[in-house]
Structures are given as C-alpha cells and as structure tokens.
Design a protein around this motif. Structure first.
Motif, PDB file in Angstrom:
ATOM      1  N   THR A  14      24.478 -41.768 -45.102  1.00 47.28           N
ATOM      2  CA  THR A  14      25.332 -41.213 -44.049  1.00 47.28           C
ATOM      3  C   THR A  14      24.583 -40.438 -42.982  1.00 47.28           C
ATOM      4  N   VAL A  15      23.274 -40.289 -43.139  1.00 44.87           N
ATOM      5  CA  VAL A  15      22.518 -39.461 -42.196  1.00 44.87           C
ATOM      6  C   VAL A  15      21.171 -40.120 -41.922  1.00 44.87           C
ATOM      7  N   GLY A  59       2.537 -36.684 -55.611  1.00 48.53           N
ATOM      8  CA  GLY A  59       3.044 -35.367 -55.948  1.00 48.53           C
ATOM      9  C   GLY A  59       3.915 -34.725 -54.888  1.00 48.53           C
ATOM     10  N   ARG A  60       4.291 -35.467 -53.853  1.00 46.98           N
ATOM     11  CA  ARG A  60       5.077 -34.890 -52.768  1.00 46.98           C
ATOM     12  C   ARG A  60       6.394 -35.642 -52.617  1.00 46.98           C
ATOM     13  N   ARG A  61       7.407 -34.928 -52.140  1.00 44.77           N
ATOM     14  CA  ARG A  61       8.731 -35.514 -51.952  1.00 44.77           C
ATOM     15  C   ARG A  61       8.950 -35.909 -50.498  1.00 44.77           C
ATOM     16  N   VAL A  62       9.690 -36.999 -50.302  1.00 44.88           N
ATOM     17  CA  VAL A  62      10.015 -37.432 -48.947  1.00 44.88           C
ATOM     18  C   VAL A  62      10.805 -36.342 -48.227  1.00 44.88           C
ATOM     19  N   ALA A  63      11.727 -35.683 -48.932  1.00 43.51           N
ATOM     20  CA  ALA A  63      12.531 -34.631 -48.302  1.00 43.51           C
ATOM     21  C   ALA A  63      11.659 -33.533 -47.716  1.00 43.51           C
ATOM     22  N   VAL A  79      16.052 -42.765 -43.215  1.00 40.45           N
ATOM     23  CA  VAL A  79      17.439 -42.741 -43.667  1.00 40.45           C
ATOM     24  C   VAL A  79      17.467 -42.756 -45.198  1.00 40.45           C
ATOM     25  N   PRO A  80      18.023 -41.714 -45.847  1.00 37.59           N
ATOM     26  CA  PRO A  80      18.220 -41.798 -47.297  1.00 37.59           C
ATOM     27  C   PRO A  80      19.164 -42.948 -47.621  1.00 37.59           C
ATOM     28  N   ILE A 109      10.356 -46.179 -48.519  1.00 38.54           N
ATOM     29  CA  ILE A 109       9.431 -45.141 -48.974  1.00 38.54           C
ATOM     30  C   ILE A 109      10.086 -44.379 -50.126  1.00 38.54           C
ATOM     31  N   THR A 110       9.236 -43.807 -50.980  1.00 39.48           N
ATOM     32  CA  THR A 110       9.695 -43.117 -52.178  1.00 39.48           C
ATOM     33  C   THR A 110       8.952 -41.801 -52.351  1.00 39.48           C
TER      34      THR A 110
END
Length: 357
Positions: A42-43, A56-60, A87-88, A119-120
C-alpha cells in the motif's frame, strides 16, 4: 519431492504451510506453472538511489537512510520515469532450509522498460533469496521509458523456488534438444541455448523503439493505448540496426522456442564482449511456453534491448542471449497457455498487453 524447480502444486503447498504468507491472503490467480506473482503493498518510498540491504541489515533501515518521501498507493500513484522507488510487497517468506528462491520481472513489466527487482533483508544480490530466508520482500522499481500509475495488489514481479541443482549442462541440453526440438533450427549450445535477433522479418516491421517523451501508462488498463503514442516502428531494411545509447527497443528472436512441460527456462544475458547492449529484463519462461500441445507452436522470444555507452550495430542473426534450462521437480498441473489466460503464448513480435494490437 525431487530436485528441481517447484511446480504450481508445490507452490500451493508452500502457501498452505506458511512458507509463503501474505496479507491479504494469496489469490489462486497468483500461482503460475512454475512461479508465484508478487503483489505491491500500500505504500512506496521514493529513494535517492538503488541499494541492497547488505549482510546483517534490514531494508527498512536502508529506506530510512536513503528515503526522500513516502507515497500512499491506495488511491493510485504515479511512479515517475527516471526515479527509484522501493515498495514493500504483500508476500513474505519463511523458506525451509532446502529451498532457494529467485525473482524476476513479469513479461509485461519488462516490455514497458520498467526495471523491477526484488530485495530482501540481509540481501547481497538482487532477485536471489538464500535457503532458509525468513522475512519481508520488497520491490525496487525504476521506470526507465514511461511513467506508470500503480495501485496495491499489482503484480510486477514473480518468484520461483528451487530445491538442489536443477540447471542442465550442455550435454543434457543437447540431449533434450535432440529429443524434443527446443528451437526450430540449429541449436547453438554453450552455457545454455543461444538465440539470435531477427532483423529481416517477412512483414517488414522488425521492432519498436520507445519514444523519449511519451505519456503515462496505467498498468491496470489492458489493450487501452495506441502504440503510436509511445513507440516508433522500426522497418526492416538492410539486416542491421544501429542502437542508440540510452534507447530502449523491443525486438524478436529468429528462433521459435519450446519449453517442454518437465522443464523451465530463464533468459540470461550473453557475454558482455559481444557488444554495448543488454537484452531482457524479464527472464522466466514457464513449462509449456512454445509447446505445441499447449497451443504455443511457433512462439518466439521477445527481446527487450537497451544500448549502453556507445552506438552499436546489431546484425541480423547475431546471437544476443541464451536460455538456461532447468529441470522441474515435477510436471506442473497447469502449463503455460493451457487454460490460464497466458498473454504471450504463440507470440511473435509483440508489445506489452497494455497496447492495442
């Protein structure tokens, strides 16, 4: 189940087990013969540059680092040409330890020059998901030729699942060609099945070049747009085409291609040494594509070509890419083109489904 690419029935089982989950739940129409379509959430986040999360890192966290603004997609929103968005997706994974996954743009996405990659969290490669991955999925989207209007639930990319080693080596590929005839001519086999470009079609039209200042495309509108508003027709003349740097082309292979029901294929780039261009963003060929029993006799590969740094002369019959064949873990219960409203079975030179024939 045996080693190989998972068929539709096994993907449904993964969804039932929670290895693939989604909010809202996965729809039956998302399941293809050897893949699942992934849906936009939705975003969208406009970001300064393309990125990978890194180990070790998050996309967020990377979105927080590189994000410029957040866009609500629920009423529809325009993703502008030349910009990068993340886009999630509605789907997320909890893969078992013996399954890897690979993603790719859907055919219509690639034919719009819409660079779309998955991407993950912890990812160090685009479109490659390691065994045992548990976490969210994101689509990186960069419209290259046309701005596009998107909404939640749109399906721009797709994902395959693989157990073990499934790729055919050249000897196995040659044996398969001898048995079923993978192309309608001599088979060029070297790290896959080579295919060449057709620049002398009988009808005179050899391809299309995207116009540089065209309008916006609503991805929900099928068969709605006049090709002349977005594409320049390229007429066959002397068997070659000079590619302009930065320009995007839709061309077609000389060869008609067959993917037998017990195999899948992926279109891979040819060696960089052959020229200043890239072929094909959308690489999955499903079991049954081009298969006569599934209504696909004579199906050719549509080539999405982008020229890089210098003008380059592309010659008729030049080998420009290769198909990498993989074994299926089992024959899918539904084949490409066999009762599932496949858009490109039996195709020749063809634009995306958004344009009028």
């Amino acid at each position: 189940m045996a080693e190989g690419v998972l068929p539709a029935q096994a993907i449904r089982a993964l969804a039932a087990s929670g290895a693939i989950a989604a909010d809202p739940p996965i729809l039956p129409a998302q399941i293809q013969p050897a893949s699942i379509d992934l849906r936009l959430g939705t975003v969208a986040y406009r970001v300064r540059a393309s990125f990978l999360a890194g180990q070790g890192r998050r996309v967020a966290d990377r979105i927080a680092e590189f994000g410029m603004h957040e866009i609500d997609l629920t009423r529809g929103a325009v993703l502008e040409k030349g910009c990068v968005y993340v886009v999630p997706l509605m789907e997320h994974l909890a893969l078992p330890g013996d399954l890897t996954a690979v993603a790719n743009a859907k055919s219509s996405t690639g034919r719009l020059d819409l660079l779309t990659r998955t991407i993950t969290d912890g990812g160090v490669e685009f479109d490659r998901i390691p065994a045992g991955y548990t976490g969210p999925l994101y689509a990186e989207i960069c419209p290259r030729s046309f701005s596009v209007l998107v909404r939640p639930g749109m399906r721009l990319n797709q994902m395959r699942f693989r157990r073990g080693h499934a790729v055919l080596d050249d000897a196995a590929l040659a044996a398969l060609h001898a048995r079923v005839g993978l192309v309608d001519g001599p088979a060029v086999i070297s790290d896959g099945l080579g295919f060449s470009v057709d620049l002398r079609p009988r009808a005179g039209l050899m391809g299309y070049r995207a116009k540089p200042h065209a309008g916006m495309i609503d991805l929900d509108r099928i068969g709605a747009y006049d090709p002349a508003d977005f594409w320049e027709e390229l007429q066959a003349r002397d068997g070659h085409l000079i590619l302009d740097p930065g320009a995007f082309y839709i061309l077609v292979s000389q060869e008609a291609v067959t993917i037998p029901p017990d195999h899948a294929a992926e279109m891979a780039p040819y060696l960089a040494m052959v020229g200043e261009f890239r072929v094909h963003y959308a690489g999955f060929f499903d079991p049954g594509f081009g298969h006569a029993a599934a209504g696909g006799a004579g199906s050719r590969g549509v080539l999405e070509v982008r020229c890089h740094e210098a003008p380059f002369v592309l010659e008729h019959g030049q080998v420009v890419g290769r198909l990498v064949y993989e074994r299926m873990a089992a024959v899918p219960d539904t084949l490409y083109g066999a009762g599932i409203a496949s858009n490109y079975q039996g195709q020749g030179l063809k634009l995306s489904k958004h344009f009028r024939p």
